[in-house]
Design a protein around this motif. Sequence first.
Motif, PDB file in Angstrom:
ATOM      1  N   ARG A 179       9.761   6.776   4.056  1.00  0.00           N
ATOM      2  CA  ARG A 179       8.945   5.815   4.859  1.00  0.00           C
ATOM      3  C   ARG A 179       9.628   5.088   5.959  1.00  0.00           C
ATOM      4  NH1 ARG A 179       9.666   3.899  -0.356  1.00  0.00           N
ATOM      5  NH2 ARG A 179      10.676   2.114  -0.461  1.00  0.00           N
ATOM      6  N   SER A 180      10.938   5.220   5.852  1.00  0.00           N
ATOM      7  CA  SER A 180      11.602   4.336   7.051  1.00  0.00           C
ATOM      8  C   SER A 180      12.033   5.222   8.333  1.00  0.00           C
ATOM      9  CB  SER A 180      12.577   3.289   6.674  1.00  0.00           C
ATOM     10  OG  SER A 180      12.186   2.512   5.717  1.00  0.00           O
ATOM     11  N   GLU A 188       5.725  15.459  10.675  1.00  0.00           N
ATOM     12  CA  GLU A 188       4.699  15.124   9.504  1.00  0.00           C
ATOM     13  C   GLU A 188       4.167  16.480   8.871  1.00  0.00           C
ATOM     14  OE1 GLU A 188       2.097  12.241  11.071  1.00  0.00           O
ATOM     15  OE2 GLU A 188       3.604  10.695  11.028  1.00  0.00           O
ATOM     16  N   THR A 198       9.700   8.696  -1.642  1.00  0.00           N
ATOM     17  CA  THR A 198      10.106   7.670  -0.805  1.00  0.00           C
ATOM     18  C   THR A 198       9.185   7.518   0.692  1.00  0.00           C
ATOM     19  OG1 THR A 198      11.929   8.913   0.499  1.00  0.00           O
ATOM     20  CG2 THR A 198      12.314   7.725  -1.541  1.00  0.00           C
ATOM     21  N   ALA A 199       8.229   8.329   0.495  1.00  0.00           N
ATOM     22  CA  ALA A 199       7.214   8.102   1.490  1.00  0.00           C
ATOM     23  C   ALA A 199       6.056   7.072   1.477  1.00  0.00           C
ATOM     24  CB  ALA A 199       6.766   9.425   2.135  1.00  0.00           C
ATOM     25  N   LYS A 200       5.936   7.075  -0.034  1.00  0.00           N
ATOM     26  CA  LYS A 200       4.882   6.029  -0.515  1.00  0.00           C
ATOM     27  C   LYS A 200       5.261   4.459  -0.341  1.00  0.00           C
ATOM     28  CE  LYS A 200       3.989   9.532  -3.925  1.00  0.00           C
ATOM     29  NZ  LYS A 200       2.696   9.685  -3.326  1.00  0.00           N
ATOM     30  N   PRO A 201       4.169   3.760   0.041  1.00  0.00           N
ATOM     31  CA  PRO A 201       4.546   2.312   0.362  1.00  0.00           C
ATOM     32  C   PRO A 201       4.748   1.529  -0.925  1.00  0.00           C
ATOM     33  CG  PRO A 201       2.034   2.785   0.605  1.00  0.00           C
ATOM     34  CD  PRO A 201       2.822   4.162   0.460  1.00  0.00           C
TER      35      PRO A 201
END
Length: 365
Positions: A179-180, A188, A198-201
């Motif tokens: 996500r960072s 994407e 780790t893409a999930k908020p």
Amino acid sequence: MALAVGIVGLPNVGKSTLFNALSDAGAESKNFPFCTIDPNQGMVPVPDPRLDALVKIVEPNKVVPTTVEFLDIAGLVKGASQGEGLGNKFLSHIRGVDAIVHVVRCFEDDNIIHVDGKVDPVGDAEVINTELLLRDMQSVEQRLSKARKQAKSGDKLEKQAVVTCERVLEAMGGGTPARSIELSAADEEVLRDLFLLTAKPVLYVANVSEEQLTDEDDAHVTALKQLAAEEGAEAVVISAAIESEIASLEAEERAEFLESLGLEEPGLNRLIFKAYELLELITYFTAGKKEVRAWTIRRGTLAPGAAGKIHSDFERGFIRAEVMGFSELVELGSEAAVRAKGRLRLEGKDYVVQDGDVMHFRFNV
């Protein structure tokens, strides 16, 4: 749309206690690791005082709040990405959620075993974050291996996949979650089917004792908040044990108990609202004698898309939307009064729905 939120953390941090308070579903909660194997699921109504206000005005036959789905996912441990503690199975449960609520133990209690023998919020959070990152690196490595083979044939997407995966792996190797990482549209597209964890908020929950709720300088909570800030995330302070007690009370008793604790509302309300903010969700309402209902949509949704949440025919045959602001309806006291004052708006296909809009849709199919 039902927002799906996965509750994760080490064993014995209070995940199932928090889940019980949220859903009143009686999830199994015991003082040993891995008592939760398959994720418990609970649909939780979203508390919204605006819905209560609309009910008083309209007096409908039925009230339908919008909901959030919470999944109580089994405690992860160090080595989960390599299968420790049935880790691969547990990690797979996280793939389908929209957001992660990461519960971190900040309370001291000799009667509740800590897997590492001591309370260390930052260390505990980093264990989970590392395991999620390692599992993602495995997924990206597998995609890279496939891309390198297929790129030899000249496949344009696979050539891009090689570039994307190599860059993402390098960033992850330095400890950066997906996500960072700054991603292009092409990046994407490559990563979309990997459903990276780790893409999930992420929203951190500092699980504290009753005494810690009013201690603004608590060292454990301060440390966790600092970690969250460094990641660009947020932390909510909640006592899962207290929330469980609040959830078991009748409405009148609940208000008295909250007042005795010096709290304006249950911490669970703040947790749900923060989850909404995290995913940029808003609520609009439909209100009539038959039913008052809350609907969840993404911020920025156009009127036809909002109509489609009710039924696909509403979106396909959209003509216009009749819109009242929530505050205007409450101020004037009825839809008839809003119409009489000329405050009812007719909006077309380009209208961006606002949080709190009260809407009627006109359509033809």
